[in-house]
Motif scaffolding. Structure first.
Motif, PDB file in Angstrom:
ATOM      1  N   PHE A   1      43.018  36.700  37.336  1.00  0.00           N
ATOM      2  CA  PHE A   1      41.837  37.525  37.064  1.00  0.00           C
ATOM      3  C   PHE A   1      40.666  36.960  37.828  1.00  0.00           C
ATOM      4  CE2 PHE A   1      44.242  38.474  33.130  1.00  0.00           C
ATOM      5  CZ  PHE A   1      44.276  39.848  33.257  1.00  0.00           C
ATOM      6  N   ARG A   2      39.932  37.808  38.426  1.00  0.00           N
ATOM      7  CA  ARG A   2      38.756  37.343  39.158  1.00  0.00           C
ATOM      8  C   ARG A   2      37.509  37.818  38.424  1.00  0.00           C
ATOM      9  NH1 ARG A   2      39.248  38.144  45.237  1.00  0.00           N
ATOM     10  NH2 ARG A   2      40.767  36.526  44.823  1.00  0.00           N
ATOM     11  N   ASN A   3      36.636  36.893  38.166  1.00  0.00           N
ATOM     12  CA  ASN A   3      35.378  37.213  37.490  1.00  0.00           C
ATOM     13  C   ASN A   3      34.242  36.739  38.375  1.00  0.00           C
ATOM     14  OD1 ASN A   3      34.618  38.585  35.232  1.00  0.00           O
ATOM     15  ND2 ASN A   3      35.590  37.114  33.820  1.00  0.00           N
ATOM     16  N   GLY A   4      33.866  37.561  39.320  1.00  0.00           N
ATOM     17  CA  GLY A   4      32.864  37.135  40.295  1.00  0.00           C
ATOM     18  C   GLY A   4      33.448  36.017  41.144  1.00  0.00           C
ATOM     19  N   GLU A   5      32.814  34.839  41.080  1.00  0.00           N
ATOM     20  CA  GLU A   5      33.279  33.684  41.837  1.00  0.00           C
ATOM     21  C   GLU A   5      34.493  33.052  41.173  1.00  0.00           C
ATOM     22  OE1 GLU A   5      31.062  31.794  44.618  1.00  0.00           O
ATOM     23  OE2 GLU A   5      31.195  33.986  44.789  1.00  0.00           O
ATOM     24  N   HIS A   6      34.525  33.249  39.850  1.00  0.00           N
ATOM     25  CA  HIS A   6      35.473  32.509  39.033  1.00  0.00           C
ATOM     26  C   HIS A   6      36.842  33.164  39.021  1.00  0.00           C
ATOM     27  CE1 HIS A   6      36.037  29.381  36.058  1.00  0.00           C
ATOM     28  NE2 HIS A   6      36.662  30.258  35.282  1.00  0.00           N
ATOM     29  N   GLU A   7      37.889  32.389  39.254  1.00  0.00           N
ATOM     30  CA  GLU A   7      39.249  32.914  39.208  1.00  0.00           C
ATOM     31  C   GLU A   7      40.041  32.224  38.109  1.00  0.00           C
ATOM     32  OE1 GLU A   7      41.573  32.855  42.710  1.00  0.00           O
ATOM     33  OE2 GLU A   7      40.463  34.483  43.663  1.00  0.00           O
ATOM     34  N   THR A   8      40.737  33.027  37.307  1.00  0.00           N
ATOM     35  CA  THR A   8      41.612  32.442  36.299  1.00  0.00           C
ATOM     36  C   THR A   8      43.032  32.893  36.595  1.00  0.00           C
ATOM     37  OG1 THR A   8      40.008  33.597  34.908  1.00  0.00           O
ATOM     38  CG2 THR A   8      41.319  31.850  33.862  1.00  0.00           C
ATOM     39  N   CYS A   9      43.897  31.945  36.761  1.00  0.00           N
ATOM     40  CA  CYS A   9      45.295  32.291  36.954  1.00  0.00           C
ATOM     41  C   CYS A   9      45.974  32.224  35.594  1.00  0.00           C
ATOM     42  CB  CYS A   9      45.947  31.311  37.931  1.00  0.00           C
ATOM     43  SG  CYS A   9      47.594  31.858  38.394  1.00  0.00           S
ATOM     44  N   VAL A  10      46.307  33.386  35.045  1.00  0.00           N
ATOM     45  CA  VAL A  10      46.850  33.455  33.684  1.00  0.00           C
ATOM     46  C   VAL A  10      48.369  33.328  33.710  1.00  0.00           C
ATOM     47  CG1 VAL A  10      47.026  34.869  31.619  1.00  0.00           C
ATOM     48  CG2 VAL A  10      44.906  34.853  32.926  1.00  0.00           C
ATOM     49  N   LEU A  11      48.997  34.073  34.596  1.00  0.00           N
ATOM     50  CA  LEU A  11      50.457  33.978  34.717  1.00  0.00           C
ATOM     51  C   LEU A  11      50.768  33.303  36.047  1.00  0.00           C
ATOM     52  CD1 LEU A  11      51.420  37.566  33.474  1.00  0.00           C
ATOM     53  CD2 LEU A  11      51.219  35.473  32.124  1.00  0.00           C
ATOM     54  N   LYS A  12      51.556  32.211  35.953  1.00  0.00           N
ATOM     55  CA  LYS A  12      51.714  31.388  37.154  1.00  0.00           C
ATOM     56  C   LYS A  12      53.138  31.413  37.671  1.00  0.00           C
ATOM     57  CE  LYS A  12      48.033  28.415  35.486  1.00  0.00           C
ATOM     58  NZ  LYS A  12      47.738  27.207  34.708  1.00  0.00           N
ATOM     59  N   GLY A  13      53.778  32.555  37.569  1.00  0.00           N
ATOM     60  CA  GLY A  13      55.160  32.636  38.067  1.00  0.00           C
ATOM     61  C   GLY A  13      56.120  32.861  36.921  1.00  0.00           C
TER      62      GLY A  13
ATOM     63  N   MET B   1      66.384  42.651  20.993  1.00  0.00           N
ATOM     64  CA  MET B   1      65.061  42.672  20.397  1.00  0.00           C
ATOM     65  C   MET B   1      64.482  41.296  20.643  1.00  0.00           C
ATOM     66  SD  MET B   1      64.030  44.266  16.868  1.00  0.00           S
ATOM     67  CE  MET B   1      62.744  43.657  15.830  1.00  0.00           C
ATOM     68  N   MET B   2      63.461  41.262  21.512  1.00  0.00           N
ATOM     69  CA  MET B   2      62.951  39.967  21.932  1.00  0.00           C
ATOM     70  C   MET B   2      61.524  39.759  21.459  1.00  0.00           C
ATOM     71  SD  MET B   2      64.505  39.823  25.748  1.00  0.00           S
ATOM     72  CE  MET B   2      64.190  38.085  25.932  1.00  0.00           C
ATOM     73  N   ALA B   3      61.251  38.517  21.088  1.00  0.00           N
ATOM     74  CA  ALA B   3      59.894  38.163  20.679  1.00  0.00           C
ATOM     75  C   ALA B   3      59.221  37.418  21.819  1.00  0.00           C
ATOM     76  CB  ALA B   3      59.931  37.288  19.435  1.00  0.00           C
ATOM     77  N   LEU B   4      57.931  37.665  21.979  1.00  0.00           N
ATOM     78  CA  LEU B   4      57.140  36.950  22.991  1.00  0.00           C
ATOM     79  C   LEU B   4      56.086  36.150  22.248  1.00  0.00           C
ATOM     80  CD1 LEU B   4      56.442  36.549  26.018  1.00  0.00           C
ATOM     81  CD2 LEU B   4      54.963  38.554  25.835  1.00  0.00           C
ATOM     82  N   GLN B   5      56.159  34.837  22.381  1.00  0.00           N
ATOM     83  CA  GLN B   5      55.205  34.001  21.652  1.00  0.00           C
ATOM     84  C   GLN B   5      54.404  33.135  22.610  1.00  0.00           C
ATOM     85  OE1 GLN B   5      57.371  32.240  18.082  1.00  0.00           O
ATOM     86  NE2 GLN B   5      55.677  33.432  17.219  1.00  0.00           N
ATOM     87  N   GLY B   6      53.342  32.594  22.077  1.00  0.00           N
ATOM     88  CA  GLY B   6      52.482  31.744  22.881  1.00  0.00           C
ATOM     89  C   GLY B   6      51.128  31.658  22.212  1.00  0.00           C
ATOM     90  N   ALA B   7      50.398  30.627  22.584  1.00  0.00           N
ATOM     91  CA  ALA B   7      49.091  30.429  21.961  1.00  0.00           C
ATOM     92  C   ALA B   7      48.172  31.594  22.305  1.00  0.00           C
ATOM     93  CB  ALA B   7      48.478  29.124  22.460  1.00  0.00           C
ATOM     94  N   SER B   8      47.130  31.719  21.525  1.00  0.00           N
ATOM     95  CA  SER B   8      46.155  32.754  21.827  1.00  0.00           C
ATOM     96  C   SER B   8      45.549  32.495  23.199  1.00  0.00           C
ATOM     97  CB  SER B   8      45.066  32.754  20.750  1.00  0.00           C
ATOM     98  OG  SER B   8      44.149  33.767  21.038  1.00  0.00           O
ATOM     99  N   GLY B   9      45.508  33.520  24.013  1.00  0.00           N
ATOM    100  CA  GLY B   9      44.965  33.358  25.359  1.00  0.00           C
ATOM    101  C   GLY B   9      45.992  32.871  26.357  1.00  0.00           C
ATOM    102  N   SER B  10      47.240  32.743  25.927  1.00  0.00           N
ATOM    103  CA  SER B  10      48.267  32.248  26.844  1.00  0.00           C
ATOM    104  C   SER B  10      48.723  33.326  27.832  1.00  0.00           C
ATOM    105  CB  SER B  10      49.457  31.720  26.046  1.00  0.00           C
ATOM    106  OG  SER B  10      49.982  32.755  25.240  1.00  0.00           O
ATOM    107  N   GLY B  11      48.451  34.570  27.529  1.00  0.00           N
ATOM    108  CA  GLY B  11      48.783  35.624  28.490  1.00  0.00           C
ATOM    109  C   GLY B  11      49.864  36.581  28.007  1.00  0.00           C
ATOM    110  N   LYS B  12      50.089  36.642  26.680  1.00  0.00           N
ATOM    111  CA  LYS B  12      51.131  37.538  26.147  1.00  0.00           C
ATOM    112  C   LYS B  12      50.804  38.999  26.455  1.00  0.00           C
ATOM    113  CE  LYS B  12      50.508  36.115  21.892  1.00  0.00           C
ATOM    114  NZ  LYS B  12      49.466  35.080  22.098  1.00  0.00           N
TER     115      LYS B  12
END
Ligand SMILES: Nc1ncnc2c1ncn2[C@@H]1O[C@H](COP(=O)(O)OP(=O)(O)OP(=O)(O)O)[C@@H](O)[C@H]1O
Ligand SMILES: [Mg+2]
Lengths: 227, 400
Positions: free
Chosen positions: A15-27, A37-48
């Motif tokens: 995600f690009r926010n002006g100058e700032h770039e956040t790479c949320v999913l890294k591959g 039936m699959m569950a997707l888990q991860g911390a809040s903000g992890s990119g689910k």
């Protein structure tokens, strides 16, 4: 490989926010088999949500490869992606799921009626059948705004199934519900998965929800940590 | 029924109070449009009628130039008239035959006219004499209707004059008066009638005589000076005048040429009307565009859901265009009906003398036009909101 419904290879999302770039999913590498039936888990903000949106063709990845039923989806136009979503995918979200000015029946029928331009009696029949499946046929003529939170989610599940999707994405479908309603919704998803062999990918914070699934996928630091 | 229609209708009925206000706003603009159109058209009709009811619609006179002699056996050709000779139409009976067989011509009146003086004692007043056939005294101007004293009867050989002229010379019905023609002859004539048309040019300067009395006065034993014509529809006068000019070789003048200022006045009114009509339509477009734009913001999440479930941009756009069309159509029909009622009511209000207070013509409100323009304008007004709605990003809308 024939059993793979959805295949994601090295999905990167920045995600690009002006100058700032956040790479949320890294591959992200992921393959979702038929009928699971699959569950997707991860911390809040992890990119689910981000991953679900990419897999659900609502958002384009920065890079990576995506195949549904062995068709590459990366080069499709927005309109083609939209048609794919309509015909092959189902969605259940946490909030804002329904159109409040339409009845439960109309909400369920909407994704089938809009593309064909008609709300035919066949579509209505099928919508009613799905409402019956989620235990709400007696509420079919209620406006969506007149339903409880749990009822809304069940109507949303019925809607996600109207076009016989291969794969249904649910982003924290129970996140907004009390325990009883959450349980009811999860039982319903499990039931549909088992009777119709519909594939689900469900993001959740709730371990008991995840425990109900066949597999759990975890996102840690932008990558899949383990299946 | 197309599903997009159902959705659009549901959306505009979901918030019925807002829709009602919006429709009322649109219909108010339509009422303004209809009212101003009916008023301006009514005014123009009124002025045209006032004018054309009192004058000839087409005047046929000898041409100034020498007419070329055409040797076409099938067609009548006016005889060439030298400019040195007296200007007159000799073969006027034939001209009448041609005029009578020309479509659209309703009345033909042969006229011997000329200038004269009315003399009474020391007083002298100029007068324009119209010598007409007694049976056609009302053909061009309905003199009988405006007679205030005496009668419009010309068979007895008397003179009918305007009230202003009668006042100036102190003439009463029955009074004999001396008429001196510009060509010399003079004659003592009794006044048989006095009229007041309320047109100064007529009331002050014009007198009517039997054509047979006028002939010796203006030394025209056979010919006439002009022919006055009425046509069924005064608006057709220029076209008919062209036809007559070609078929008779006479100078043929439609009434519009002699009343340019009337045309200018009605044109100017028309332009004023167009301005107001334009503003009324603009108000419709702006109110619908802003209301629908607001609605796209309010329904962002819903639109996001639709788009997420794979419903096309076109469908979303269509729903918003249709909302505009619905609101426009409702407002247009409601406004047209209300506008018509208003015009009918206003047209029925009369002044003390029984004439209408406003020269409004309820049937001239351009109803079809305003309905079509309103619906088209509303659809166009919905284009911007429809674009905005169809470009909602589902992810953004749902995550809010
Ligand atoms: N449009 C965006 N622009 C910039 N950053 C974004 C955008 N969308 C998401 N992010 C960032 O990406 C990261 C992942 O967000 P995401 O919503 O996918 O997380 P999540 O795992 O679903 O979290 P939660 O469990 O709280 O729902 C967050 O840090 C978020 O701030
Ligand atoms: Mg999330």
């Amino acid at each position: 490989m024939t059993n793979t419904l959805l295949f994601a290879n090295n999905i990167i999302k920045t995600f690009r926010n002006g100058e700032h770039e956040t790479c949320v999913l890294k591959g992200i590498n992921l393959s979702i088999p038929h009928g699971k039936m699959m569950a997707l888990q991860g911390a809040s903000g992890s990119g689910k949500s981000t991953l679900l949106n990419i897999l659900g063709l609502l958002m384009r990845p920065t890079s990576g490869e995506l195949r549904l039923l062995d068709h590459s989806l990366i080069n499709l136009s927005d309109a083609q992606l939209s048609t794919y979503r309509n015909q092959h995918l189902g969605f259940v979200f946490q909030y804002h799921n329904l159109l409040p000015d339409f009845t439960a029946l109309e909400n369920v029928a909407f994704p089938a009626a809009a593309p064909t331009g008609r709300l035919t009696s066949e579509i209505k029949k099928r919508a009613l059948l799905l409402l019956d499946k989620v235990g709400l046929s007696h509420r079919s003529h209620f406006l969506a705004s007149q339903l409880s939170g749990g009822q809304k989610q069940r109507v949303a599940i019925a809607r996600s199934l109207i076009n016989n999707p291969k794969l249904v994405f649910a982003d924290e479908p129970t996140g907004n519900l009390d325990q009883d309603s959450a349980k009811q919704v999860m039982n319903l998803l499990r039931d549909i998965n088992q009777t119709d062999n519909t594939t689900f990918l469900i993001s959740t914070h709730d371990n008991s929800v995840a425990a109900n699934c066949d597999d759990i996928v975890r996102i840690v630091d932008g990558k899949i940590a383990g299946v | 029924m197309p599903f997009s229609l159902i959705v659009a209708w549901r959306y505009i009925t979901a918030n019925s109070l807002q829709t009602l206000l919006l429709v009322l706003g649109v219909s108010l603009s339509v009422v303004v449009f209809v009212f101003i159109t009916a008023l301006i058209n009514g005014l123009s009709i009124f002025l045209t009628q006032e004018t054309t009811s009192k004058i000839a619609h087409i005047e046929l006179e000898p041409a100034n130039k020498i007419a070329s002699v055409l040797t076409n056996d099938n067609r009548f050709v006016a005889q060439p008239v030298s400019t040195l000779q007296r200007k007159q139409i000799r073969n006027w009976q034939q001209v009448i035959d041609i005029a009578q067989s020309t479509p659209g011509v309703s009345v033909i009146s042969p006229i011997v006219d000329g200038n004269a003086f009315l003399v009474r004692g020391e007083a002298t007043q100029p007068i324009a004499i119209q010598g007409v056939e007694p049976s056609k005294v009302d053909a061009i101007t309905n003199i009988s209707r405006y007679i205030i004293k005496g009668t419009a009867e010309l068979t007895t050989g008397g003179l009918i004059i305007g009230a202003d002229l009668a006042d100036e010379l102190g003439l009463l019905v029955g009074t004999p008066v001396l008429l001196k023609s510009e060509r010399g002859p003079e004659r003592l004539l009794p006044i048989t009638g006095i009229f007041r048309v309320n047109l100064a040019s007529l009331d002050k300067r014009v007198g009517f005589l039997s054509i047979n009395v006028a002939r010796p006065l203006f030394e025209l034993p056979d010919g006439i000076t002009s022919l006055g014509l009425k046509v069924d529809n005064p608006a057709d006068a220029p076209a008919i005048a062209m036809v007559l000019q070609n078929s008779t070789q006479l100078k043929s003048t439609p009434w519009q040429e002699k009343n340019k200022s009337l045309q200018d006045a009605t044109d100017a009114q028309g332009r004023t009307g167009n301005f107001i009509q334009g503003f009324a339509l603009l108000a419709i477009v702006i109110s619908i565009a802003s209301a629908l734009l607001l609605s796209t913001y309010r329904r962002r999440a819903e639109i996001g859901i639709m788009r997420a479930t794979g419903i096309s941009r076109q469908f979303v756009a269509t729903v918003f265009i249709l909302q505009g069309v619905f609101i426009g159509a409702l407002g247009a029909f409601l406004g047209a009906a209300a506008g018509y009622q208003l015009c009918v009511q206003l047209a029925s209000i009369t002044k003390a003398d029984g004439s209408a207070m406003l020269p409004i013509a309820p049937s001239e409100g351009s109803y079809m036009l305003v309905i079509i323009l309103t619906i088209v304008g509303s659809a166009l007004a919905a284009v911007l909101p429809a674009r905005s709605a169809s470009s909602v990003d589902p992810v953004e809308a749902i995550q809010q």
